[in-house]
Write an enzyme that holds these catalytic residues in place. Structure first.
Site, PDB file in Angstrom:
ATOM      1  N   GLU A   1       0.377   5.248   0.650  1.00  0.00           N
ATOM      2  CA  GLU A   1      -0.500   6.318   1.145  1.00  0.00           C
ATOM      3  C   GLU A   1      -0.004   7.693   0.714  1.00  0.00           C
ATOM      4  OE1 GLU A   1      -1.088   5.592   5.364  1.00  0.00           O
ATOM      5  OE2 GLU A   1      -2.336   3.844   4.924  1.00  0.00           O
TER       6      GLU A   1
ATOM      7  N   GLU B   1      -3.112  -4.459  -3.392  1.00  0.00           N
ATOM      8  CA  GLU B   1      -3.569  -5.317  -4.493  1.00  0.00           C
ATOM      9  C   GLU B   1      -3.602  -4.536  -5.809  1.00  0.00           C
ATOM     10  OE1 GLU B   1      -4.950  -4.667  -1.570  1.00  0.00           O
ATOM     11  OE2 GLU B   1      -6.398  -6.187  -0.970  1.00  0.00           O
TER      12      GLU B   1
ATOM     13  N   ASN C   1       0.830  -1.211   0.000  1.00  0.00           N
ATOM     14  CA  ASN C   1       0.000   0.000   0.000  1.00  0.00           C
ATOM     15  C   ASN C   1       0.861   1.256   0.000  1.00  0.00           C
ATOM     16  OD1 ASN C   1       0.512  -0.890   2.689  1.00  0.00           O
ATOM     17  ND2 ASN C   1      -1.196   0.268   3.507  1.00  0.00           N
TER      18      ASN C   1
END
Ligand code: THU
Length: 147
Positions: free
Chosen positions: A46, A57, A44
């Site tokens: 951010e 994903e 991930n």
């Protein structure tokens, strides 16, 4: 538990070390299995503008697509949890499953490749496997545009 599934789940857990998640401190890794045994990972990503966050994903799938490999994806693994002191994720007793947006992104791949993709979701003592059709029943996909 097949050896290949375990390897894929391990790759997702390892990928969580590369998460950039200073806002949620929730580290997620994803791993995609290609039909030739290669593994593509993502973590991930951010942003100070919170809503711009990219999930692990989606990052992995975009990476595979950028390398011309999206049509070779045959399985997905995901692992996540609060950031551990070593920088990866603390994987909890219950597995995390892909968020709604990621399920939709995975559907694009599943429909392109005409397979009900298995999604291996890591937990502290192994993993649970779901089919995309279980996580996203009655989904909207490429064929819906032609109906
Ligand atoms: N996250 C993922 O990477 N994948 C998911 O399927 C669920 C959520 C990330 C987004 C955000 O950086 C953090 O986990 C907390 O929501």
């Amino acid at each position: 538990m097949s050896e290949m599934n375990e390897k894929l789940v391990r790759a997702a857990i390892d990928a969580a070390h590369n998460a950039y998640a200073p806002y949620s401190n929730f580290h997620v890794g994803a791993a995609l299995l290609l039909d030739d045994g290669q593994i593509v990972t993502g973590a991930n990503f951010e942003n100070a503008s919170y809503g711009m966050t990219l999930c692990a994903e989606t990052v992995a799938i975009a990476k595979a697509n950028s390398d011309g490999q999206m049509r070779r994806i045959v399985a997905v693994a995901v692992a996540g949890g609060p950031r551990s002191s070593e920088g990866g994720a603390v994987i909890g007793a219950d597995s995390i499953t892909p968020c709604g947006r990621c399920r939709q992104v995975i559907k694009e791949v599943a429909d392109l490749n005409a397979i009900d993709l298995p999604i291996h979701c890591a937990h502290a003592s192994g993993y649970e496997t779901y089919l995309l059709s279980e996580l996203l029943p009655y989904g909207f996909g490429p064929a819906s545009l032609k109906s």
